[in-house]
Design a protein around this motif. Sequence first.
Motif, PDB file in Angstrom:
ATOM      1  N   GLY A 375       0.833  -1.202   0.000  1.00 16.79           N
ATOM      2  CA  GLY A 375       0.000   0.000   0.000  1.00 16.79           C
ATOM      3  C   GLY A 375       0.865   1.247   0.000  1.00 16.79           C
ATOM      4  O   GLY A 375       1.281   1.735   1.065  1.00 16.79           O
ATOM      5  N   VAL A 395      -4.385  -4.094   2.960  1.00 19.04           N
ATOM      6  CA  VAL A 395      -2.997  -4.114   2.523  1.00 19.04           C
ATOM      7  C   VAL A 395      -2.161  -4.805   3.604  1.00 19.04           C
ATOM      8  O   VAL A 395      -2.645  -5.080   4.709  1.00 19.04           O
ATOM      9  CB  VAL A 395      -2.457  -2.687   2.263  1.00 19.04           C
ATOM     10  N   ASN A 397       1.677  -4.847   5.863  1.00 15.15           N
ATOM     11  CA  ASN A 397       2.559  -3.844   6.457  1.00 15.15           C
ATOM     12  C   ASN A 397       3.983  -3.936   5.922  1.00 15.15           C
ATOM     13  O   ASN A 397       4.941  -3.690   6.651  1.00 15.15           O
ATOM     14  CB  ASN A 397       2.552  -3.940   7.984  1.00 15.15           C
ATOM     15  N   GLN A 401       1.702   1.741   7.635  1.00 13.10           N
ATOM     16  CA  GLN A 401       0.323   2.127   7.321  1.00 13.10           C
ATOM     17  C   GLN A 401      -0.367   2.872   8.457  1.00 13.10           C
ATOM     18  O   GLN A 401      -1.554   3.204   8.339  1.00 13.10           O
ATOM     19  CB  GLN A 401      -0.496   0.869   6.970  1.00 13.10           C
ATOM     20  N   ASP A 402       0.327   3.139   9.541  1.00  8.56           N
ATOM     21  CA  ASP A 402      -0.336   3.760  10.692  1.00  8.56           C
ATOM     22  C   ASP A 402      -0.960   5.102  10.329  1.00  8.56           C
ATOM     23  O   ASP A 402      -2.133   5.367  10.654  1.00  8.56           O
ATOM     24  CB  ASP A 402       0.673   3.942  11.836  1.00  8.56           C
ATOM     25  N   ASN A 404      -1.709   6.261   7.330  1.00  7.53           N
ATOM     26  CA  ASN A 404      -2.746   6.110   6.307  1.00  7.53           C
ATOM     27  C   ASN A 404      -4.057   5.606   6.898  1.00  7.53           C
ATOM     28  O   ASN A 404      -5.145   6.031   6.485  1.00  7.53           O
ATOM     29  CB  ASN A 404      -2.271   5.135   5.222  1.00  7.53           C
ATOM     30  N   MET A 405      -3.958   4.703   7.890  1.00 10.48           N
ATOM     31  CA  MET A 405      -5.172   4.175   8.511  1.00 10.48           C
ATOM     32  C   MET A 405      -5.893   5.243   9.322  1.00 10.48           C
ATOM     33  O   MET A 405      -7.124   5.200   9.473  1.00 10.48           O
ATOM     34  CB  MET A 405      -4.814   2.978   9.397  1.00 10.48           C
ATOM     35  N   ILE A 411      -9.011   1.570   5.133  1.00 13.09           N
ATOM     36  CA  ILE A 411      -7.756   0.813   5.024  1.00 13.09           C
ATOM     37  C   ILE A 411      -7.614  -0.112   6.229  1.00 13.09           C
ATOM     38  O   ILE A 411      -7.758   0.308   7.384  1.00 13.09           O
ATOM     39  CB  ILE A 411      -6.545   1.766   4.940  1.00 13.09           C
ATOM     40  N   CYS A 413      -5.060  -3.512   7.669  1.00 13.61           N
ATOM     41  CA  CYS A 413      -3.681  -3.971   7.484  1.00 13.61           C
ATOM     42  C   CYS A 413      -3.508  -5.410   7.977  1.00 13.61           C
ATOM     43  O   CYS A 413      -4.028  -5.775   9.045  1.00 13.61           O
ATOM     44  CB  CYS A 413      -2.719  -3.041   8.226  1.00 13.61           C
TER      45      CYS A 413
END
Length: 443
Positions: A375, A395, A397, A401-402, A404-405, A411, A413
């Motif tokens: 992602g 997606v 890790n 992605q922290d 983005n989430m 989203i 993960c």
Amino acid sequence: MFGGIRDRIFRIQKHSRSARNEFFGAHPSLPEGLVDPAPAGRSSLPTESLTDPPTTTKSSQSVVIKPSETTNQDISALDKSVEHPHKDHLIHHPTPPRSFFSSTSLAVHPNVEAAHSSSEEDLRMPNIKVFSGSSHPDLSTRICERLQLEVSKASLKKFSNKETNVEIGESVRGEDVYIIQSAAGEINDNLMELLIMINACKIASSCRVAAVIPAFPYARQDKKDKSRAPISAKLVANMLSVAGADHIITMDLHASQIQGFFDIPVDNLYAEPAILKYIKESIPNWQTSVIVSPDAGGAKRVTSIADRLNVDFALIHKERKRANEVEKMTLVGSVEGKVAILVDDMADTCGTICMAADKLVEAGAEKVYAFCVHGIFSGPALTRLNASKFEAVVVTNTIPQDENMKKCSKIQCIDISMILAEAIRRTHNGESVSYLFSHVPIC
């Protein structure tokens, strides 16, 4: 005749005894008692040591020789007694002093229990160091926790002119080194940091250096698709090899032929087992779903997942005007009244998968999910996802992605640290990693 034979035997025995006494008498590390006593009625020859004053053996009787109490215990423990042809003598043939042995020799350890009192961790994973680059420290920590190791010490800084400075904080001599660095954040800086770390460990006499690259940089530039276009993935492969990497561990390469760009071993792992597990556990009515590929290039990936789930698959053919911009899409297959699951290897600006979601909803799909291994979510990706018709975008890790989430609630993960940790463990122990192509390790 027999008298002549007897005389010859006596002379041979006398010569052997004299030579032995001469050797033992001149040996600086042996006790006095090891010198053969002279036969009755004769005095022994004086013996000289390199460190002690000359001494004379006063015994004139047949005795059983015993090592002196002051003799080194290591020597006495290793002595082997054999019977001399003369039954009234017992000769000890000593093993050379401990200084003749290396630290890994078979010499008797003075404290056997202490020698075997190493921790369970040391017995399980000896001679291994795991370093983390600055791109994804959270993933490195998760991997080390599963390996029951500490992240090895390294100082990663930048000079005022933005040059990368790397200092390895502990010895790696004779160790297997694994450096975890993903294609996230400032990709060029992180790639240079990885190269410097590899070279620093290599010239510090490490045994092997393996680069663990969950998301491979420049993976989409894998072919010359137009005039004067570079094959940047090949260039990255050359740089890693020249830096000193002995092994590459990566996940879901954009194109499998990138493995052929290297002259060193490459393990291309797959997130497919983790995705299959997530689909079965988290998506309702997955038994009647349709697995959809957003382009022709992902057809092989989609058919593999569909076969393992025993469901149908479909394909979307797309025509691009330019990079990251799609002109039109055509759906091949039926999704009417079913759950559509889009599967791709990466999501960058998300223009393709958002258009694909609209196309699937128009074709009658009840719900649409997206599964992407990497992602990236650059540019307007998060804005597009928030306005899209996806139920969820799942997606892994391989890239952090922290943030983005927090910005996009759709989203979700999947943690793949257990796959990478098991790959490191199997590689270090010389085991096969093919098990990971179809199973999620339980650890």
